[in-house]
Enzyme design. Structure first.
Site, mmCIF file in Angstrom:
data_model
loop_
_atom_site.group_PDB
_atom_site.id
_atom_site.type_symbol
_atom_site.label_atom_id
_atom_site.label_comp_id
_atom_site.label_asym_id
_atom_site.label_seq_id
_atom_site.Cartn_x
_atom_site.Cartn_y
_atom_site.Cartn_z
ATOM 1 N N GLU A 70 11.747 66.270 -49.627
ATOM 2 C CA GLU A 70 11.036 66.681 -48.412
ATOM 3 C C GLU A 70 11.607 67.993 -47.876
ATOM 4 O OE1 GLU A 70 11.304 65.430 -43.759
ATOM 5 O OE2 GLU A 70 11.708 63.891 -45.268
ATOM 6 N N ASP B 136 9.287 71.338 -47.710
ATOM 7 C CA ASP B 136 9.052 71.987 -46.430
ATOM 8 C C ASP B 136 9.222 73.501 -46.551
ATOM 9 O OD1 ASP B 136 8.869 71.982 -43.396
ATOM 10 O OD2 ASP B 136 10.892 72.773 -43.649
ATOM 11 N N ASP C 83 6.008 63.749 -44.352
ATOM 12 C CA ASP C 83 7.245 63.834 -45.138
ATOM 13 C C ASP C 83 6.974 63.599 -46.624
ATOM 14 O OD1 ASP C 83 8.530 64.220 -42.746
ATOM 15 O OD2 ASP C 83 9.377 62.192 -42.634
ATOM 16 N N GLU D 95 5.294 66.659 -48.194
ATOM 17 C CA GLU D 95 6.292 67.700 -48.450
ATOM 18 C C GLU D 95 7.138 67.348 -49.672
ATOM 19 O OE1 GLU D 95 7.103 69.414 -43.928
ATOM 20 O OE2 GLU D 95 8.278 67.723 -44.659
#
Length: 237
Positions: free
Chosen positions: A52, A56, A125, A128
């Site tokens: 994650e 991101d 989450d 990502e």
């Protein structure tokens, strides 16, 4: 698109349905594994939090590059706001819903009972993490081929509906123009377990309530409160 209420889906079923470029299941399985599953299944090796983190950063870069080329006339500030809208928690969760990620997530029993397969923060989450895993496994071009069509599909709606505009900034500018002090944001309530908190915030000026919002974080709830405030003031359709 399959219903989000479908029976649980294995990582291989998920990736076959989406035709993504994973030749083995290791990274993919990790991307779909929430920490609640790890707590209940000692054989599971790792949750998706590290992926994650990577995803991101990759999404920030890729969406910045995409908006830079897509809108050559837009100044830096407008591009920054548009990128923020495209990688916002709720928007990434909607991408996850669009590809029907929920049934493929590996969650603990308590998280499943709490509605985790459709909880925005968890879906964001996981999306990502999926991007991070795809980047590591197949490279940047394959990741762009996955992400860019999703972004292209929503950007017009974001611009038409002003979702790229920061409601807190808009409310602050209105208050200053009226000679009022800066808005404040007050927590009204906080409910739910630690993994699924819901915050209720009020946007106030001199103690007067202008808007109220709910969200999975105080920041999201503040934005919703500011959005309600500027809608009531007629500043946003």
């Amino acid at each position: 698109m399959p219903s989000k209420h479908n029976k649980p889906e294995s990582p291989r079923e998920f990736i076959t349905r989406l035709s993504l470029a994973f030749k083995d299941d290791f990274l993919l399985t990790r991307a779909l594994t929430h920490r609640s599953y790890l707590n209940e299944n000692k054989s599971a090796l790792e949750d998706n939090e590290r992926l994650e983190f990577l995803g991101d950063a990759i999404l920030d870069f890729m969406v910045a590059e995409w908006t830079y080329h897509k809108f050559p006339e837009k100044p830096e500030g407008a591009l920054t706001r548009l990128r923020a809208a495209l990688v916002h928690t709720e928007q990434l969760a909607n991408f996850a819903r669009l590809i029907n990620m929920g049934p493929a997530l590996r969650l603990g029993r308590g998280e499943i009972r709490a509605g985790g397969r459709d909880r925005s923060a968890l879906l964001c989450d996981a999306f990502e993490a999926l991007v991070g895993a795809l980047y590591l496994h197949a490279g940047i071009e394959a990741t762009k081929e996955f992400v860019y069509p999703l972004v292209e599909n929503v950007v017009e709606d974001i611009l038409i509906n002003h979702f790229d505009e920061d409601p807190k900034s808009g409310f602050q500018e209105w208050a200053q123009a009226q000679g009022f002090p800066s808005p404040s944001y007050v927590t009204v309530s906080e409910s739910g377990p630690d993994h699924a908190k819901v915050f209720e915030m009020e946007a106030r000026i001199d103690g007067k309530v202008f808007g109220r919002g709910f969200g999975s974080s105080k920041q999201n709830a503040e934005k919703e409160a500011a959005k309600q405030a500027i809608q009531k003031l007629g500043l946003l359709d």
